[in-house]
Design a protein around this motif. Structure first.
Motif, PDB file in Angstrom:
ATOM      1  N   PRO A 141      -7.225  -5.226   4.656  1.00 51.67           N
ATOM      2  CA  PRO A 141      -6.475  -4.372   3.732  1.00 51.67           C
ATOM      3  C   PRO A 141      -6.200  -5.015   2.370  1.00 51.67           C
ATOM      4  N   PHE A 142      -6.360  -6.317   2.277  1.00 52.73           N
ATOM      5  CA  PHE A 142      -6.055  -7.018   1.028  1.00 52.73           C
ATOM      6  C   PHE A 142      -7.313  -7.392   0.234  1.00 52.73           C
ATOM      7  N   ALA A 159       0.058  -8.617  -3.258  1.00 47.79           N
ATOM      8  CA  ALA A 159      -0.014  -9.426  -2.036  1.00 47.79           C
ATOM      9  C   ALA A 159       0.579  -8.601  -0.911  1.00 47.79           C
ATOM     10  N   GLY A 160       1.215  -9.197   0.085  1.00 48.64           N
ATOM     11  CA  GLY A 160       1.774  -8.386   1.161  1.00 48.64           C
ATOM     12  C   GLY A 160       2.173  -9.188   2.371  1.00 48.64           C
ATOM     13  N   ILE A 161       2.158  -8.531   3.540  1.00 44.74           N
ATOM     14  CA  ILE A 161       2.624  -9.102   4.800  1.00 44.74           C
ATOM     15  C   ILE A 161       1.582  -8.847   5.882  1.00 44.74           C
ATOM     16  N   ALA A 162       1.293  -9.872   6.688  1.00 48.03           N
ATOM     17  CA  ALA A 162       0.301  -9.748   7.748  1.00 48.03           C
ATOM     18  C   ALA A 162       0.831 -10.383   9.025  1.00 48.03           C
ATOM     19  N   LYS A 174       3.363  -3.806   1.456  1.00 48.02           N
ATOM     20  CA  LYS A 174       2.025  -3.568   1.975  1.00 48.02           C
ATOM     21  C   LYS A 174       1.835  -4.453   3.205  1.00 48.02           C
ATOM     22  N   CYS A 175       1.463  -3.842   4.330  1.00 41.25           N
ATOM     23  CA  CYS A 175       1.395  -4.573   5.599  1.00 41.25           C
ATOM     24  C   CYS A 175       0.025  -4.434   6.244  1.00 41.25           C
TER      25      CYS A 175
END
Length: 211
Positions: free
Chosen positions: A66-67, A173-176, A194-195
């Motif tokens: 997703p990134f 950026a985001g969270i994974a 954004k995950c």
């Protein structure tokens, strides 16, 4: 995938050479091991899948997909299991890795943040103050998001230092994590950032119920 997880999720031994012909998203979730030690431990041990070379590679590919194309300056992993996936993500992206530690382990200037973990215990995490500059775009990685308390504390540390953890749009950026449960805390994180996670929608209720 449902049948595969039902048949193999609690398998006692793992064949490192066994790779399914059709590698659907999340196939490697069947490699995780159950809790056999009682209520003082987490219900599941995801780290077993890290032992499987193709499983780890596919897990990482699903987390980072997703990134793709997003501007990421640094990857941060949360103590302790987030260090494994976080370091793997940083190496894949060719970015630096920042360890967000449990309090009391860093011998440099730090910023601290109290939080309540998934078991209800009060803890403190900290991060070095010399690694995050204002505007730095951070991908935050942990193994699992259950109640969301640990991840939320990590977000607060990054943002207090001026770093950016992405909202859904724009997305620097985001969270994974392997799994982001549909808890109140998990929902709070999903709504604001954004995950990426590895659990297919059809299996999410099972993981939310810890089955």
């Amino acid at each position: 995938l449902h049948a595969q997880c039902s048949q193999h999720l609690w398998a006692l031994r793992m064949d490192l050479c066994n790779v399914p012909a059709a590698r659907e998203k999340g196939w490697y979730l069947a490699l995780m091991a159950p809790n056999v030690k009682g209520p003082n431990y987490a219900w599941l041990d995801p780290s077993r899948l890290y032992c499987h070379p193709q499983g780890l590679q596919d897990c990482m590919a699903d987390l980072l997909q997703p990134f793709q194309g997003d501007p990421i300056d640094m990857v941060a992993g949360i103590d302790a299991m987030g260090f494994i996936l976080g370091a793997a993500a940083a190496a894949t992206l060719q970015k630096g890795f920042l360890a967000i530690r449990k309090a009391g382990h860093l011998c440099v200037q730090t910023l601290a943040q109290p939080y309540t973990d998934y078991s209800g215990r009060e803890k403190v995490m900290e991060v070095r103050t010399d690694a995050i500059s204002p505007g730095l775009r951070i991908l935050l990685v942990d193994q699992w998001v259950e109640t969301g308390g640990t991840m939320r504390a990590a977000i607060q540390l990054v943002e207090r230092l001026g770093g950016v953890v992405a909202a859904p749009t724009p997305c620097p950026a985001g969270i994974a994590a392997i799994c982001i449960e549909d808890s109140e805390g998990g929902q709070w994180i999903r709504e604001r950032y954004k995950c990426a996670h590895c659990v297919p929608p059809g299996l999410q209720p099972r993981f939310d119920r810890h089955q």
